[in-house]
Design a protein around this motif. Sequence first.
Motif, PDB file in Angstrom:
ATOM      1  N   ASP A   3      39.126  27.259   4.722  1.00 15.82           N
ATOM      2  CA  ASP A   3      38.627  28.500   5.016  1.00 15.82           C
ATOM      3  C   ASP A   3      37.440  28.909   4.202  1.00 15.82           C
ATOM      4  O   ASP A   3      37.505  28.456   2.895  1.00 15.82           O
ATOM      5  CB  ASP A   3      39.771  29.480   5.309  1.00 15.82           C
ATOM      6  CG  ASP A   3      40.366  29.492   6.367  1.00 15.82           C
ATOM      7  OD1 ASP A   3      40.126  28.628   7.257  1.00 15.82           O
ATOM      8  OD2 ASP A   3      41.888  29.671   6.486  1.00 15.82           O
ATOM      9  N   GLY A   4      36.725  29.785   4.620  1.00 18.19           N
ATOM     10  CA  GLY A   4      35.505  29.934   3.560  1.00 18.19           C
ATOM     11  C   GLY A   4      35.999  31.225   2.628  1.00 18.19           C
ATOM     12  O   GLY A   4      37.214  31.610   2.453  1.00 18.19           O
ATOM     13  N   ARG A 108      32.358  36.208  12.730  1.00 16.74           N
ATOM     14  CA  ARG A 108      31.289  36.120  11.873  1.00 16.74           C
ATOM     15  C   ARG A 108      30.740  37.569  11.568  1.00 16.74           C
ATOM     16  O   ARG A 108      30.431  37.535  10.493  1.00 16.74           O
ATOM     17  CB  ARG A 108      30.020  35.550  12.841  1.00 16.74           C
ATOM     18  CG  ARG A 108      28.864  35.151  12.082  1.00 16.74           C
ATOM     19  CD  ARG A 108      29.168  34.421  11.036  1.00 16.74           C
ATOM     20  NE  ARG A 108      28.320  33.046  10.855  1.00 16.74           N
ATOM     21  CZ  ARG A 108      28.520  32.246   9.826  1.00 16.74           C
ATOM     22  NH1 ARG A 108      29.199  32.355   8.988  1.00 16.74           N
ATOM     23  NH2 ARG A 108      27.526  31.085   9.835  1.00 16.74           N
ATOM     24  N   ARG A 136      30.998  30.095   3.280  1.00 19.28           N
ATOM     25  CA  ARG A 136      31.469  30.766   4.546  1.00 19.28           C
ATOM     26  C   ARG A 136      32.407  29.509   5.166  1.00 19.28           C
ATOM     27  O   ARG A 136      33.322  29.893   6.080  1.00 19.28           O
ATOM     28  CB  ARG A 136      30.456  31.042   5.360  1.00 19.28           C
ATOM     29  CG  ARG A 136      29.797  32.535   4.845  1.00 19.28           C
ATOM     30  CD  ARG A 136      28.546  32.770   5.463  1.00 19.28           C
ATOM     31  NE  ARG A 136      27.989  33.858   5.080  1.00 19.28           N
ATOM     32  CZ  ARG A 136      27.231  34.162   4.026  1.00 19.28           C
ATOM     33  NH1 ARG A 136      27.034  32.981   3.251  1.00 19.28           N
ATOM     34  NH2 ARG A 136      26.722  35.118   3.656  1.00 19.28           N
ATOM     35  N   GLU A 137      32.123  28.357   5.261  1.00 22.98           N
ATOM     36  CA  GLU A 137      32.913  27.192   5.833  1.00 22.98           C
ATOM     37  C   GLU A 137      34.027  26.694   4.817  1.00 22.98           C
ATOM     38  O   GLU A 137      34.870  26.282   5.342  1.00 22.98           O
ATOM     39  CB  GLU A 137      32.115  26.410   6.270  1.00 22.98           C
ATOM     40  CG  GLU A 137      30.970  26.730   7.151  1.00 22.98           C
ATOM     41  CD  GLU A 137      31.331  27.154   8.515  1.00 22.98           C
ATOM     42  OE1 GLU A 137      32.379  26.543   8.979  1.00 22.98           O
ATOM     43  OE2 GLU A 137      30.791  28.133   8.926  1.00 22.98           O
TER      44      GLU A 137
END
Length: 197
Positions: A3-4, A108, A136-137
């Motif tokens: 996860d981000g 988002r 973010r990823e």
Amino acid sequence: MADGFFYSYHLGWSRPDAESLLGDLEAAGLRADHPVTRRITLISPGAEPCGTQSWVTRDQLVLLAGLQRLDQVDFLLWQRSGAEVPARVRRNDDGTVSLHFALGGLSRSEEEGAVRAIREAIGRASLLCVGFVVDREGASAATDWRGFIVKGAVYFDCWPDTLAVLPEVADIQPQLSGVSSFEQSPWVVYGSDVPTR
């Protein structure tokens, strides 16, 4: 893929720093109290992925997040929508303090709101903050970001979205040589936040 996240690293940390950070996060739209129940949730370490949750007062959270009695505190932050952002304040072996904010599970727009709020709050604490990283990823989650940002002593395999380091770290890191950046005192900032010219 992980996860981000948003990680920042600080020299020196105390109860007033924790109080200031929480106030700045609240002003930027991330609150420690749930938007409906007004409860502040502390997460205790445990076998479950999310640990055991308990409710504390704001004063108790400030005391604990000031790391006067513990070396690590986990708690939840909340957006107005009710989306949660897990947060961790941890004192590392070298005396630095890491702030970790998890971005997984957010839409988002919620993610962008959380990143903006954290970045604004971290910017106010820039005298203590030696750098931060936003991914973010979560593709770069395996990187020792503390080793890179604080010491400039490690390398990374995958670029994050945004990376901010002190100029002295930027000068000694070959991975940053020749890469587009801009200065945002006290940092040199790399990645997607670099304005196009």
